[in-house]
Design an enzyme around this catalytic site. Structure first.
Site, PDB file in Angstrom:
ATOM      1  CE  LYS A 253      47.208  44.659  49.731  1.00 35.48           C
ATOM      2  NZ  LYS A 253      46.508  45.981  49.130  1.00 35.48           N
ATOM      3  NE  ARG A 254      51.771  42.998  47.757  1.00 38.98           N
ATOM      4  CZ  ARG A 254      51.617  43.382  46.429  1.00 38.98           C
ATOM      5  NH1 ARG A 254      51.921  42.364  45.633  1.00 38.98           N
ATOM      6  NH2 ARG A 254      51.109  44.373  46.155  1.00 38.98           N
TER       7      ARG A 254
END
Ligand code: GLU
Length: 496
Positions: A253-254
């Site tokens: 998700k980063r």
């Protein structure tokens, strides 16, 4: 043999596209073999599991058309399908392993474990700790047993040799037993760990094939051993390749939105997203890119999965979704689908409270609310002009906020406020200054409605993606800058 496959998500966060990907292949395999597909909730981690997360996982998988034949909400012959409701079953099997001498009670404290771990490191021994390394002197073991101190139950592992198991896609896999630790099976609170619960449930639910992500390969020796200890037949294993970011790292998700809720909010059709997930490492015999779920199932052959890490690429996904939107919906269907996506009562009821007090006519609504119906915003540097903050300051605020939000899991208005207020304090900025670039990044304007409410409504992945997008527009940090900022950010956090 009836083919039975399953997806076994842990309800500890937003529904992940990786879960949908594995579910799709389990469903496709089951359907292509005339079998059944089961959904089981693995909520043994009681500190991280929530029923809200479980519900969004079920809703998202169903939205994608990944329907299950048995599961916590639809029932079935082999329930309950939620592990937290099966506690007694696991206790019974853990006791059986103890009685048969395949497991042992371990009374070591965290500190004692750390000491053993450090000693092993100094002596250059393998990191995996087995029963011999963990054993207490017999009298001390007895003393702790009699004092009824808390303990965990661990499985015993062969101390030498190699574990060999078959994988449908990878053939024989060999792992040295010395690399495998005496895994905890039952925690001191009486809850099973993933390994015990997973094996017991796969057996009792008559799962014939386990298709799961390749990150579980190293767990397979433990599972194989448990099947042997119980004298059960192990399901056929198939480890699917992991989805990757364009830079080949594991999808995270980063770097990339991973939540299915993000793809919903972005306005993808379930057919488009599902089609794209089917293309991750798999292809139709004629290599065509666009195909439906039914077409995939009719042509499904697991042997067509290729093991090179499939790249989850937003541009490619948008292209494919565009084909579905333009070619598969007539005008009326498009209008109806759009209405359902944008103007449904549930979504409007979240947005209207922020808007109503600020408008004189309905025609004032759209300009204020358009960012709720948008994807990445059309911004440029002039949008970030501020009376005291330079572009450099703004870039730094955006980067620090992105980091702060990455590690933030509680996504409601108040929690977000606390999280950003804390960052402002650390950076010695007024909250209004810190929020200025976020207002622009999230809503496109510094004059918009409440930014915390907006972020809460848009959800974590959409909010993070917009902050990253704004940063890209202003210039992502160079490698050097990134290193310097990262150090500064870490220092800010550790001071407090
Ligand atoms: N609960 C595990 C997960 O969250 C399931 C892994 C498996 O399929 O065995 O991925």
């Amino acid at each position: 043999m009836t083919v039975r496959t399953r997806i076994a998500p842990s309800p500890t966060g937003d529904p992940h596209v990786g879960t949908a990907y594995i579910a799709l292949f389990n469903l496709a395999f089951a359907r292509s073999q005339g079998g059944k597909f089961i959904l089981r909730i693995e909520d043994t981690d009681q500190t991280r599991s929530t029923s809200a997360s479980e519900q969004t996982i079920l809703d998202s998988l169903r939205w994608l058309g990944l329907d299950w034949d048995e599961g916590p909400d639809v029932g079935g012959e082999y329930g309950p399908y939620r592990q937290s409701e099966r506690r007694d079953i696991y206790t019974k099997y853990a006791q059986q392993l103890l009685a048969d001498g395949h497991a042992f009670r371990c009374y070591l404290s965290r500190e004692e474990l750390d000491t053993i771990r450090n000693q092993r490191r100094e002596q250059g021994l393998p990191a995996a700790m087995q029963q011999d390394a963990l054993a207490l002197p017999a009298d001390e073991q007895l003393r702790r047993e009699q004092a009824e101190l808390p303990f965990v139950i661990r499985m015993k592992i062969p101390t030498s040799g190699t574990c060999v198991f078959e994988d449908m896609l990878r053939g024989k896999i060999e792992i040295e037993w010395s690399m495998v630790d005496a895994q905890i099976l039952l925690k001191s609170d009486g809850m099973p760990t993933y390994h015990l619960a997973n094996v017991v449930d796969d057996h009792l639910m008559k799962i014939s094939h386990v298709l799961r992500g390749e990150e579980w390969i190293n767990s397979a020796p433990k599972h194989q051993l448990l099947y042997k200890y119980f004298n059960w037949k192990m399901p056929v294993l198939c480890h699917m390749p992991l989805l990757r970011n364009p830079d080949k790292s594991k999808l995270s998700k980063r770097k990339n939105p991973t939540s299915i809720l993000y793809y919903q909010r972005m306005g993808f059709l379930p057919e488009g997203l599902l089609n794209y997930l089917a293309r991750m490492g798999w292809s139709m015999p004629d290599e065509r890119e666009k195909f439906s779920r039914a077409e995939m199932f009719d042509n499904f052959d697991i042997k067509r999965v290729s093991l090179g890490g499939p790249i989850f690429d937003q541009t490619k996904l948008s292209w494919l979704n565009g084909l579905w939107l333009r070619e598969n919906l007539n005008t009326a269907e498009f209008a109806q689908a759009y209405q359902k996506w944008a103007l449904n009562p549930e979504y409007l009821m979240k947005i209207i409270p922020l808007i109503q007090q600020r408008v004189d006519t309905f025609s004032d609504v759209a300009p204020l609310a358009n960012f709720f119906l948008a994807g990445m915003l059309d911004l440029d540097e002039t949008d970030f002009k501020h009376k005291s903050l330079e572009i450099m300051d703004i870039r730094k605020i955006l980067q620090f906020s992105a980091w702060q939000l990455d590690s933030h899991t509680q996504w409601d208005k108040d929690a977000l406020y606390t999280c950003l207020q804390q960052l402002a304090d650390h950076m010695q900025l007024k909250i209004r200054e810190l929020l200025f670039p976020l207002f622009v990044a999230i809503s496109g304007s510094s004059q918009s409605v409440s930014i915390m409410d907006s972020m809460a409504i848009l959800g974590p992945d959409m909010s993070r993606a917009r902050v990253r997008h704004a940063l890209n527009i202003l210039g992502s940090p160079s490698k050097k800058e990134n290193k310097r900022w990262d150090k500064e950010y870490q220092a800010l956090n550790s001071q407090h």
